[in-house]
Design an enzyme around this catalytic site. Structure first.
Site, mmCIF file in Angstrom:
data_model
loop_
_atom_site.group_PDB
_atom_site.id
_atom_site.type_symbol
_atom_site.label_atom_id
_atom_site.label_comp_id
_atom_site.label_asym_id
_atom_site.label_seq_id
_atom_site.Cartn_x
_atom_site.Cartn_y
_atom_site.Cartn_z
ATOM 1 N NE ARG A 32 -4.597 -5.348 4.085
ATOM 2 C CZ ARG A 32 -3.667 -4.492 3.652
ATOM 3 N NH1 ARG A 32 -2.823 -4.836 2.677
ATOM 4 N NH2 ARG A 32 -3.552 -3.310 4.214
ATOM 5 C CG ASP A 81 -2.105 -5.320 6.731
ATOM 6 O OD1 ASP A 81 -2.824 -4.470 7.271
ATOM 7 O OD2 ASP A 81 -1.244 -5.016 5.880
ATOM 8 C CG HIS A 87 -1.029 -1.826 8.033
ATOM 9 N ND1 HIS A 87 -2.240 -1.702 7.388
ATOM 10 C CD2 HIS A 87 -0.231 -0.865 7.511
ATOM 11 C CE1 HIS A 87 -2.174 -0.711 6.500
ATOM 12 N NE2 HIS A 87 -0.961 -0.175 6.556
ATOM 13 C CG ASP A 128 3.112 0.138 5.732
ATOM 14 O OD1 ASP A 128 3.383 -0.679 6.631
ATOM 15 O OD2 ASP A 128 2.196 -0.048 4.911
ATOM 16 C CD GLU A 129 -0.580 2.776 4.230
ATOM 17 O OE1 GLU A 129 -0.970 3.406 3.235
ATOM 18 O OE2 GLU A 129 -0.885 1.589 4.429
ATOM 19 C CD1 TRP A 150 6.254 2.566 1.242
ATOM 20 C CD2 TRP A 150 4.302 2.821 0.186
ATOM 21 N NE1 TRP A 150 5.354 3.111 2.136
ATOM 22 C CE2 TRP A 150 4.145 3.273 1.521
ATOM 23 C CE3 TRP A 150 3.200 2.880 -0.671
ATOM 24 C CZ2 TRP A 150 2.941 3.783 2.008
ATOM 25 C CZ3 TRP A 150 1.996 3.391 -0.184
ATOM 26 C CH2 TRP A 150 1.876 3.830 1.133
ATOM 27 C CB THR A 189 -4.596 -9.791 -1.904
ATOM 28 O OG1 THR A 189 -4.431 -9.879 -0.477
ATOM 29 C CG2 THR A 189 -3.366 -10.302 -2.600
ATOM 30 C CD GLU A 190 -5.770 -3.739 0.127
ATOM 31 O OE1 GLU A 190 -5.132 -4.281 -0.803
ATOM 32 O OE2 GLU A 190 -5.278 -2.893 0.895
HETATM 33 C C1 ACM Z 1 2.196 0.153 1.461
HETATM 34 O O1 ACM Z 1 1.739 0.069 0.307
HETATM 35 N N1 ACM Z 1 1.432 0.579 2.446
HETATM 36 C C2 ACM Z 1 3.560 -0.211 1.764
#
Ligand code: ACM
Ligand code: ZN
Length: 749
Positions: A153, A182, A255, A317-318, A384, A460-461
């Protein structure tokens, strides 16, 4: 057995001497103080038989650079003597400060830990350093003591990453989880696929301000960067010299926008999209077709040559399944392999990567989503989204690293103070980090043995540079180091005192930028008969300050300098006014003036009965939160809002007399990036006796909700109906939305 007996004898002795506050953080297992001190001269002699050159250089460098003490290394004699010993607990060391200082260690890592503890014993008195005589024994409780750094990020150069590692070493962390890829940037050179860094390493623009502020604004400037393979090796070695293992993360299947900007052929659609400029979760993920798996194996092949770590993190993830559902190739894999759905397809994807890493003698770790659709054979899980994923994995006899957002996300706010820089959201003050226990109590002893340890994460966005990174990480990393190192940590009060008495000075000596949130005075608010009672309370021993009060921005007769022990009383007022306080703290902590703002209005301090409990994570001040004069920040910062995660939310407020009610105001938060949505509806009822309720005409909820009432009554009932699921295509799709409310104002006569 013998060994633990040895420890407990010394624990008893330490109680006898009565000085329990070790200056060292993380707190050693045993630290027994003995009468007397050693004075250190400007030059000290060190006997270092068998000590590696690197450790010797490290010690000499630290003494010279941070303490201005020069050293003479001697093989026969010395004020400080290092001795290697065998057959101890893993990473055990001891320090005996008598007339001389004897340091024993069982591994190079434990020697490094001993050096850090030894350095923290040095206290400056008048014009030289002294060491209090003592005996210390120590070893870590968890084997995975991690800190994470997202360099996608925002990119951090190699000197900045080295600095991050240096500070980790001070706190005895031993794993750097390096989030290298990412949506917003691919940061690791892969020779077979040069476009990953040429194209994927840079983005043309970046979101300005918070993701929840609409419309989104962008800074149109090309930014980014990447590490060459030589630089990666340099970092890995640098960390290894500090007994820190670097675990790389290569994100898949989600990501992946930066990778797919470079190689769109590995997506489902083949569409060429830019490297992402804003934050969030994107539908464009790696396709599950065999060509993509081969591509990722080729990437990992190079990654493995650079990182000797036992574990390789593959993200997981996601990963929205939208594109997989519409992709003929993905659907073919589902049917050919008799998979139930796209979650099983993700498992199938991850299993191939797991098999590959296992065939290379490595272990795979991924975020807890890798449990969905079935956990692959050898995978370890990084939990998480709370503890649940870690519990499930441990019960399946898979290794686990605990990093639940609630305790471990260092991108969350550390105080609700106005001076806090914009952060992603969430609230994680120092004390909350300290409460973290990586081992879920619901596990059996055997299952508990699968918990490798824990980790704090820095996404770190909203962390654009290394200074901001340090601010977010310190002093919270010290609390995390206590959690991960100590078997039995001291109370938070003792920890806080150790920070103030020793560790803040230690951080300053190392030039660390840290958050002063610990020193901000707290405003304690209580309901009083006619409004609110307010008291300022010093935190962390910071009890010397004055409070300047100003009303509506002007100096008026009411404005005054208050002492710390003054209690203020504010009465409800139909004409609202803004009161501003400026706190001037004791100079010791070099703090800026601390502002606080309060709105005195017609409903402050009224009794509120919550018929629905807020979620315990967002329930600070309980029912008083709605009428405490402190309006929830926008963007969401800290703990002023009450947060609910249920469909129906209601409460009753008592005006304490039958009155003509003029109007009703309520603040809602609309922060969709944080899964916080406006409710679907708000219903207001008025009653004189709480038996017969009159429903008022309905209005749609908006962020600053206002409704004219013009009715007589004593009680108002508020009913909010929220959606039970976040709609498709919105952040948090499928989860229950949050409803955040704060400050209710009611005008009545
Ligand atoms: C995460 O915070 N997406 C692992
Ligand atoms: Zn596909």
């Amino acid at each position: 057995m013998k060994f633990s007996l040895f420890i407990s004898i010394f624990t008893i002795v330490s109680v006898q001497f009565g000085r329990a506050q070790s200056p060292i953080i993380p707190t050693p297992v045993t630290h027994v103080f003995v009468e007397g001190k050693i004075d250190l001269a400007e030059q000290i002699t060190i006997k270092t038989v068998n000590l590696s050159e690197k450790l010797k250089d490290y010690l000499v460098g630290e003494l010279e650079n941070s303490y201005a003490i020069s050293t003479k290394v001697d093989s026969l004699d010395g004020l400080v003597e290092f001795k290697r010993i065998a057959n101890t607990q893993k990473d055990f060391y001891s320090i005996n400060v008598a007339d001389k200082i004897t340091i024993t260690y069982s591994s190079d890592a434990s020697c490094f830990y001993a050096i850090h503890s030894f350095l923290q014993l040095l206290q400056f008195e008048e014009d030289h350093y002294v060491i209090q005589k003592a005996f210390i024994q120590d070893f870590p409780n968890f084997q995975w003591r991690g800190l994470h750094l997202d360099v996608s990020r925002h990119f951090f150069g190699i000197d900045e990453v080295k600095r991050y590692i240096d500070l980790m070493a001070l706190c005895k962390f031993n794993v750097l989880h390096w989030h290298l890829t990412d949506d917003q940037g691919w940061r690791i050179e892969i020779k077979k696929y040069p476009k990953l860094t040429e194209i994927g390493g840079f983005r043309d623009s970046t979101l300005i301000g918070h993701y929840n502020d609409f419309p989104h604004k962008f800074e149109k400037k090309k930014i980014g960067g990447f590490y060459t393979q030589d630089e990666i090796k340099e970092i890995v070695q640098y960390a290894q010299d500090r007994f820190i293992t670097v675990v790389p993360e290569i994100e898949m299947p989600g990501h992946a926008r930066a990778a797919l900007a470079a190689y769109p052929e590995y997506s489902c659609t083949g569409k060429k999209l830019p490297v992402a400029s804003e934050w969030g979760v994107f539908d464009d993920i790696f396709c599950s077709k065999p060509e993509t798996i081969d591509f990722l194996k080729n990437v990992l092949e190079e990654v493995l040559t650079l990182f000797p770590s036992e574990y390789i993190h593959i993200g997981g993830d996601e990963a929205p399944k939208t594109n997989w559902k519409a992709c003929a190739k993905c659907q073919k894999i589902i049917s050919e392999n008799h998979l139930k759905d796209e979650h099983q397809l993700q498992s199938y994807f991850i299993q191939q990567i797991d098999n590959y890493l296992t065939s290379k003698g490595r272990k795979m770790i991924g975020w807890d989503e890798i449990l969905e659709g079935g956990l692959s054979t050898n995978a370890a899980v990084m939990s998480w989204r709370g503890e649940a994923g870690g519990i499930e994995a441990a019960k399946l006899n898979h290794y686990v690293v605990m990093t639940p957002t609630e305790f471990c996300y260092f991108d969350y706010y550390q105080s609700s103070h106005p001076a806090e820089p914009v952060a992603i959201g969430g609230f994680l003050p120092l004390e909350k980090v300290y409460q973290f226990n990586p081992v879920p109590q619901s596990l059996s002893n055997e299952e508990k043995s699968y918990i490798l340890g824990g980790q704090a994460n820095l996404w770190t966005e909203y962390v654009p540079d290394i200074e901001s990174a340090e601010y977010m990480v310190y002093p919270r990393a010290l609390a995390m180091s206590q959690v991960l190192w100590c078997n039995e940590k001291p109370t938070f009060e003792v920890f806080e005192k150790t920070l103030i008495d020793y560790q803040i000075g230690f951080l300053k000596k190392h030039g660390v930028i840290f958050s002063p949130a610990l020193f901000y005075p707290e405003m304690e608010i209580f309901p009083s008969t006619k409004g609110l009672k307010i008291h300022f309370k010093g935190t962390a021993g910071n009890d010397k300050f004055n409070v300047l009060q100003k009303t509506d921005g002007n100096e008026t007769n009411e404005d005054k300098i208050l002492g710390i022990s003054d209690t203020l009383i504010f009465e409800r007022s139909i004409v609202s006014k803004n009161v501003h306080f400026e706190i001037s703290p004791d100079e010791t902590y070099e703090l800026e003036h601390t502002p606080f703002d309060l709105k005195i209005h017609s409903a402050i301090g009224l009794p509120v009965k919550l018929l629905t409990e807020p979620n315990s994570k967002y329930s600070n001040h309980g029912e008083l939160a709605l009428v405490d004069g402190i309006k929830g920040h926008r963007p969401w910062k800290g703990n002023e809002w009450l947060g609910f995660d249920v469909d129906t939310i209601s409460w009753i407020v008592d005006l304490k007399k039958s009155a003509l009610i003029e109007s009703f105001d309520l603040g809602f938060l609309d922060a969709q990036g944080s899964w916080i949505y406006l409710p679907k509806s708000i219903q207001l009822y008025v009653s004189t006796d709480q038996k017969k309720w009159t429903l008022l005409p309905k209005q749609l909820p908006v962020e600053n909700f206002h409704q004219e009432i013009k009715k007589t009554g004593r009680y108002i009932k508020v009913v909010l109906i929220s959606n039970n699921k976040i709609a498709k295509g919105f952040p948090g799709e499928g989860y229950h939305p949050w409803t955040f409310v704060d400050e209710m104002e009611i005008k009545f006569k």
